[in-house]
Scaffold this active site. Structure first.
Site, PDB file in Angstrom:
ATOM      1  N   PRO A  23     -30.514 165.992 102.190  1.00 58.16           N
ATOM      2  CA  PRO A  23     -29.670 165.217 103.203  1.00 58.16           C
ATOM      3  C   PRO A  23     -28.981 164.400 102.488  1.00 58.16           C
ATOM      4  CG  PRO A  23     -31.807 165.207 104.135  1.00 58.16           C
ATOM      5  CD  PRO A  23     -31.773 165.542 102.769  1.00 58.16           C
ATOM      6  N   CYS A  25     -25.705 161.559 103.553  1.00 61.94           N
ATOM      7  CA  CYS A  25     -24.417 161.095 104.233  1.00 61.94           C
ATOM      8  C   CYS A  25     -22.992 161.141 103.952  1.00 61.94           C
ATOM      9  CB  CYS A  25     -25.017 159.635 104.630  1.00 61.94           C
ATOM     10  SG  CYS A  25     -26.230 159.184 105.508  1.00 61.94           S
ATOM     11  N   ALA A  62     -28.495 162.381 107.596  1.00 68.02           N
ATOM     12  CA  ALA A  62     -29.433 161.675 108.353  1.00 68.02           C
ATOM     13  C   ALA A  62     -28.686 161.692 109.683  1.00 68.02           C
ATOM     14  CB  ALA A  62     -29.898 160.353 108.158  1.00 68.02           C
ATOM     15  N   TYR A 188     -35.503 152.971 106.116  1.00 68.00           N
ATOM     16  CA  TYR A 188     -34.952 153.072 107.534  1.00 68.00           C
ATOM     17  C   TYR A 188     -36.139 152.738 108.410  1.00 68.00           C
ATOM     18  CZ  TYR A 188     -30.937 154.563 105.117  1.00 68.00           C
ATOM     19  OH  TYR A 188     -30.016 154.601 104.155  1.00 68.00           O
ATOM     20  N   ARG A 236     -39.666 163.225 105.761  1.00 72.40           N
ATOM     21  CA  ARG A 236     -39.443 162.657 104.556  1.00 72.40           C
ATOM     22  C   ARG A 236     -40.071 161.494 104.344  1.00 72.40           C
ATOM     23  NH1 ARG A 236     -33.505 162.690 100.980  1.00 72.40           N
ATOM     24  NH2 ARG A 236     -34.362 163.313  99.545  1.00 72.40           N
ATOM     25  N   ARG A 337     -26.980 165.072  94.675  1.00 73.98           N
ATOM     26  CA  ARG A 337     -25.719 164.807  93.688  1.00 73.98           C
ATOM     27  C   ARG A 337     -25.193 166.256  92.982  1.00 73.98           C
ATOM     28  NH1 ARG A 337     -28.077 160.001  94.087  1.00 73.98           N
ATOM     29  NH2 ARG A 337     -26.997 158.199  94.642  1.00 73.98           N
TER      30      ARG A 337
END
Length: 367
Positions: A23, A25, A62, A188, A236, A337
């Protein structure tokens, strides 16, 4: 036969290879209006290109369970019908390419309400600023300098957020996703509850290991209860806060030992794979990064907890990814990436490793 390009079956779901997309963002959703939080053309091309490139499983960025759960006002969300319908276009295309569509469902907690990363380096948006709101957390501890102090969640509000995770999972299933991943990493909200560094509560959700993991396990139970028995659920995790890894840092944080213990708890609750990352909870933690630097954490979970694992972190070469799978360090590798730089990385890797891979018919001339 390349180990990286062998299929893997989790419950009834078979993924065509072990090279997956992590994932990431995009901060590209509408921040308000009728399309607020819904995926648009950017998200479609971002995910579709990697599916056409041969990636076995793709996890969305996310995706917030509520408005206040977004990292930024430009994040994806899945709390209404408009968002559900917009995701169907994406999942349909991914499945048509032979890729498994997965969604990461999340709540940012105290790290919520920030700018896009390329605007003022993701500076916090404070309550009263345009698009800003008050973040929440297990304890009233701001993430860092300039961040708002989060409102401490009441037990009632904790229960509401658990239900929001379940509601988002239901919508994800209706939108066509085949894998649900619960985001418990990178500082988070779930990670904030897990770690004694960010959880200073004295009630049933703080203090002991059992109390600090209660919120996460309640979410796992709620999601697993609405997700089909024959489809997998991932979790995760940040395997360490990188506090106890540093002998000069005497702060108490979440540790690799905690992760192994927690992995056993997750397996017992029906989690099928631990997507193993690190860090993100302590902004000033000292992290020693390098190629594959997080793989040993995944390997330890696989060997000591017996749970399937995904490995992440500076995995950039085909033979590096192949070795991780062939050596039994992980069951899948998730690229971030490198897939931004090379959407068809899977096709290039298959060619390098002498493996066969599905290629879209219009691209056959490139094989």
């Amino acid at each position: 036969m390349s180990a990286l390009f062998e299929p893997i079956t989790l419950r009834s779901l078979t993924v065509p290879n072990r090279l997956w997309m992590a994932p990431m963002c995009q901060y590209s959703a509408a921040p308000d209006g009728p399309a607020e939080g819904a995926p648009g053309d950017w998200h479609f091309q971002h995910l579709a290109a990697r599916a056409a490139g041969g990636t076995g499983l793709i996890l969305t960025e996310a995706t917030a369970v509520s408005r206040e759960g977004r990292i930024s006002p430009y994040d994806l969300g899945l709390w209404n019908d408009t968002q559900t319908e917009a995701f169907r276009r994406i999942t349909g295309f991914l499945k048509a390419q032979g890729t498994v569509p997965g969604i990461q469902i999340a709540h940012a907690g105290r790290k919520a309400s920030t700018e896009r990363t390329w605007v003022d380096r993701g500076a916090p948006l404070l309550p009263g600023q345009r698009y800003g709101w008050e973040p929440v957390g297990p304890s009233p501890l701001p993430f860092g300098e300039g961040f708002a102090t989060p409102a401490e969640l009441s037990v009632e509000r904790i229960g509401e957020i658990v239900e929001q995770f379940a509601a988002t999972a239901r919508r994800a299933l209706a939108a066509g996703f085949k894998v649900a991943e619960i985001h418990g990493a990178h500082g988070y909200l779930i990670n904030q509850f897990l770690s004694p560094y960010t959880n200073h509560r004295t009630d049933g959700y703080g203090g002991s290991y059992e109390n600090r993991t209660r919120f996460a396990l309640e979410i796992v139970d709620a999601v697993r209860a609405v997700w089909p028995e024959d489809l997998p659920v991932f979790f995760r995790i940040s395997a360490t806060d990188w506090l106890t890894e540093d002998e000069t840092d005497d702060r108490e944080g979440w540790t690799a030992d905690d992760t192994v213990r927690f992995a056993r708890d997750l397996a017992a609750r029906g989690i099928d794979l631990l997507d193993t990352s690190t860090g993100g909870n302590a902004p000033d933690a000292r992290i020693t990064a390098g190629p594959g630097y997080q793989v040993p954490f995944a390997e330890r979970v696989k060997k000591e907890a017996g749970l399937a694992v995904g490995a992440v972190g500076l995995i950039t070469e085909a033979r590096q990814a192949e070795k991780i799978i062939a050596d039994g360090q992980a069951d899948a590798v998730l690229l971030g990436r490198e897939l931004l730089r090379s959407p068809s990385f899977a096709q290039h890797a298959a060619r390098e490793l002498g493996a066969s891979i599905r290629v879209p018919e219009p691209y056959h001339r490139a094989v």
